[in-house]
Each structure stands twice: as structure tokens, then as C-alpha cells.
Design a protein around this motif. Structure first.
Motif, mmCIF file in Angstrom:
data_model
loop_
_atom_site.group_PDB
_atom_site.id
_atom_site.type_symbol
_atom_site.label_atom_id
_atom_site.label_comp_id
_atom_site.label_asym_id
_atom_site.label_seq_id
_atom_site.Cartn_x
_atom_site.Cartn_y
_atom_site.Cartn_z
ATOM 1 N N VAL A 98 8.168 -3.671 -3.545
ATOM 2 C CA VAL A 98 7.652 -4.228 -4.800
ATOM 3 C C VAL A 98 6.829 -5.473 -4.496
ATOM 4 O O VAL A 98 7.266 -6.370 -3.779
ATOM 5 C CB VAL A 98 8.796 -4.564 -5.788
ATOM 6 N N CYS A 99 5.619 -5.483 -5.021
ATOM 7 C CA CYS A 99 4.691 -6.591 -4.810
ATOM 8 C C CYS A 99 3.769 -6.668 -6.027
ATOM 9 O O CYS A 99 3.758 -5.758 -6.860
ATOM 10 C CB CYS A 99 3.894 -6.386 -3.530
ATOM 11 N N PRO A 100 2.981 -7.722 -6.149
ATOM 12 C CA PRO A 100 2.082 -7.847 -7.308
ATOM 13 C C PRO A 100 0.730 -7.155 -7.114
ATOM 14 O O PRO A 100 -0.114 -7.212 -7.981
ATOM 15 C CB PRO A 100 1.903 -9.367 -7.431
ATOM 16 N N PHE A 101 0.538 -6.472 -5.984
ATOM 17 C CA PHE A 101 -0.736 -5.828 -5.688
ATOM 18 C C PHE A 101 -0.694 -4.355 -6.062
ATOM 19 O O PHE A 101 0.163 -3.617 -5.590
ATOM 20 C CB PHE A 101 -1.068 -5.939 -4.194
ATOM 21 N N GLY A 102 -1.626 -3.933 -6.901
ATOM 22 C CA GLY A 102 -1.700 -2.524 -7.264
ATOM 23 C C GLY A 102 -0.581 -2.054 -8.168
ATOM 24 O O GLY A 102 -0.195 -0.895 -8.128
ATOM 25 N N VAL A 103 -0.067 -2.962 -9.004
ATOM 26 C CA VAL A 103 0.973 -2.570 -9.961
ATOM 27 C C VAL A 103 0.340 -1.802 -11.119
ATOM 28 O O VAL A 103 -0.880 -1.819 -11.294
ATOM 29 C CB VAL A 103 1.748 -3.798 -10.505
ATOM 30 N N LYS A 104 1.169 -1.156 -11.900
ATOM 31 C CA LYS A 104 0.674 -0.428 -13.071
ATOM 32 C C LYS A 104 0.011 -1.411 -14.038
ATOM 33 O O LYS A 104 0.344 -2.598 -14.069
ATOM 34 C CB LYS A 104 1.819 0.311 -13.749
ATOM 35 N N GLU A 105 -0.912 -0.909 -14.815
ATOM 36 C CA GLU A 105 -1.764 -1.743 -15.668
ATOM 37 C C GLU A 105 -1.010 -2.634 -16.659
ATOM 38 O O GLU A 105 -1.434 -3.745 -16.944
ATOM 39 C CB GLU A 105 -2.731 -0.838 -16.433
ATOM 40 N N ASP A 106 0.109 -2.159 -17.190
ATOM 41 C CA ASP A 106 0.825 -2.931 -18.218
ATOM 42 C C ASP A 106 1.817 -3.950 -17.645
ATOM 43 O O ASP A 106 2.487 -4.658 -18.392
ATOM 44 C CB ASP A 106 1.544 -1.993 -19.187
ATOM 45 N N VAL A 107 1.911 -4.060 -16.327
ATOM 46 C CA VAL A 107 2.842 -4.991 -15.691
ATOM 47 C C VAL A 107 2.235 -6.392 -15.659
ATOM 48 O O VAL A 107 1.135 -6.593 -15.168
ATOM 49 C CB VAL A 107 3.193 -4.531 -14.253
ATOM 50 N N LYS A 108 2.961 -7.355 -16.204
ATOM 51 C CA LYS A 108 2.536 -8.757 -16.189
ATOM 52 C C LYS A 108 3.063 -9.410 -14.911
ATOM 53 O O LYS A 108 4.185 -9.123 -14.475
ATOM 54 C CB LYS A 108 3.088 -9.514 -17.404
ATOM 55 N N ILE A 109 2.251 -10.287 -14.329
ATOM 56 C CA ILE A 109 2.597 -10.918 -13.062
ATOM 57 C C ILE A 109 2.798 -12.420 -13.251
ATOM 58 O O ILE A 109 1.974 -13.090 -13.866
ATOM 59 C CB ILE A 109 1.492 -10.672 -12.010
ATOM 60 N N TYR A 110 3.903 -12.919 -12.678
ATOM 61 C CA TYR A 110 4.217 -14.349 -12.730
ATOM 62 C C TYR A 110 4.495 -14.855 -11.323
ATOM 63 O O TYR A 110 5.047 -14.140 -10.486
ATOM 64 C CB TYR A 110 5.440 -14.602 -13.614
ATOM 65 N N LEU A 111 4.108 -16.088 -11.079
ATOM 66 C CA LEU A 111 4.403 -16.778 -9.828
ATOM 67 C C LEU A 111 5.370 -17.903 -10.160
ATOM 68 O O LEU A 111 5.122 -18.680 -11.085
ATOM 69 C CB LEU A 111 3.127 -17.354 -9.211
ATOM 70 N N ASP A 112 6.454 -17.976 -9.419
ATOM 71 C CA ASP A 112 7.425 -19.044 -9.660
ATOM 72 C C ASP A 112 6.980 -20.317 -8.953
ATOM 73 O O ASP A 112 6.384 -20.278 -7.875
ATOM 74 C CB ASP A 112 8.807 -18.623 -9.150
ATOM 75 N N GLU A 113 7.299 -21.446 -9.553
ATOM 76 C CA GLU A 113 6.946 -22.760 -9.009
ATOM 77 C C GLU A 113 7.464 -22.960 -7.581
ATOM 78 O O GLU A 113 6.906 -23.746 -6.827
ATOM 79 C CB GLU A 113 7.503 -23.870 -9.910
ATOM 80 N N SER A 114 8.516 -22.239 -7.196
ATOM 81 C CA SER A 114 9.092 -22.395 -5.852
ATOM 82 C C SER A 114 8.093 -22.063 -4.744
ATOM 83 O O SER A 114 8.222 -22.558 -3.623
ATOM 84 C CB SER A 114 10.341 -21.518 -5.703
ATOM 85 N N LEU A 115 7.088 -21.253 -5.036
ATOM 86 C CA LEU A 115 6.078 -20.895 -4.034
ATOM 87 C C LEU A 115 5.248 -22.096 -3.597
ATOM 88 O O LEU A 115 4.745 -22.142 -2.474
ATOM 89 C CB LEU A 115 5.135 -19.816 -4.579
ATOM 90 N N LYS A 116 5.106 -23.070 -4.480
ATOM 91 C CA LYS A 116 4.259 -24.233 -4.199
ATOM 92 C C LYS A 116 4.785 -25.102 -3.054
ATOM 93 O O LYS A 116 4.064 -25.943 -2.545
ATOM 94 C CB LYS A 116 4.074 -25.069 -5.462
#
Length: 154
Positions: A98-116
Motif C-alpha cells: 500500500v502506497c499513495p502512488f497509483g491509488v484508485k481515483e476516489d482515494v484521498k491522500i494524507y501526509l502525517d506531520e511525523s514525516l517532516k
């Protein structure tokens, strides 16, 4: 097919050839960190949930957990992970990939602040055997639809 979807998405940003393929699984944070040779925090794990707005994925540092309280504050509902056998149908990727690349069109993507907290992270690329090392700033650029949220805890 999931790796191909991720690869096709990354091709648009000339990152498709940057995918690393592993002989052994990188499905868990611990496995990925061991195979790549980095800290668990540098693994960007992607979690899939069914939110009131529909299916979502949240990318967060590998050394944090989801805070149910923070999640509820953001989405006004208790966190409900998508069932393993429904992941590929709903998100477009199987467990471990599971990754945010090439997901189905209706999937919303969020990045958590922890990545910063990290300059570079390592993220799945559609399979438990495929990963991509990427600068967090570049991740933000190639996911223009993604929004930052704060839903993690140590």
C-alpha cells in the motif's frame, strides 16, 4: 498489477526507475528498515482507512502510531482500517504494498506531520518487494493532492 500502477504514476515524475526491488519482504516497518539499512522512522508507512469522506491513505513515519483521538478530531469518526481482503479492490494495492502512488481515483491522500522529521524516507511502491527512497519535499511535490494532517503519536 499494483507495482505497475505505482510505476506508471512515478513515471510522470521520472521516478519509476528509482524503485528498488528486494528478494525478501519489506511489508512491515521492521522488515523494510532491515532490508534497506535505515531506521524505522525513515520508513514511510501507508495506512488505509475508511473515513466518512470515503477511502483514505495516511503516510506517516514508521516509528509512530496512529492516535485515535487525533484521528477522530480530524475525521469526526473512529478510525476503521480497511480489511486486508478489500485493500486491493478499494485502494488499488495489496497488503505490504500500500502506497499513495497509483491509488484508485476516489482515494484521498494524507501526509502525517511525523514525516517532516526526516529528509529522506523509504516507501512501498505497490508490492511488499518494491520500495522507493524519496526526499520528503519531493514526496510532497509528486502528491499535490495530499494534505498534511497530525494524527500520530510516539
Amino acid at each position: 498489477m499494483s507495482v505497475e500502477n505505482a510505476k506508471e504514476y512515478l513515471k510522470e515524475y521520472n521516478l519509476d526507475k528509482e524503485i528498488s526491488y528486494h528478494e525478501k519482504s519489506t511489508a512491515t516497518v521492521a522488515e523494510a528498515a532491515q532490508r534497506i539499512g535505515c531506521t524505522e522512522g525513515e520508513i514511510a508507512k501507508t495506512m488505509a482507512y475508511m473515513a466518512p469522506i470515503g477511502p483514505i491513505v495516511i503516510v506517516m513515519a514508521g516509528d509512530v502510531k496512529l492516535s485515535n483521538r487525533k484521528y477522530r478530531d480530524v475525521f469526526k469518526k473512529k478510525a476503521a482500517m480497511i480489511k486486508i481482503d478489500e485493500l486491493e479492490d478499494i485502494i488499488g494495492h495489496p497488503l505490504g504494498g500500500v502506497c499513495p502512488f497509483g491509488v484508485k481515483e476516489d482515494v484521498k491522500i494524507y501526509l502525517d506531520e511525523s514525516l517532516k522529521a526526516y529528509k529522506i524516507v523509504y516507501i512501498a511502491a505497490g508490492s511488499e518487494l518494491a520500495t522507493l527512497g524519496i526526499e520528503v519535499k519531493k514526496l510532497e511535490e509528486i502528491l499535490p493532492q495530499a494534505k498534511y494532517i497530525d494524527v500520530s503519536q510516539k
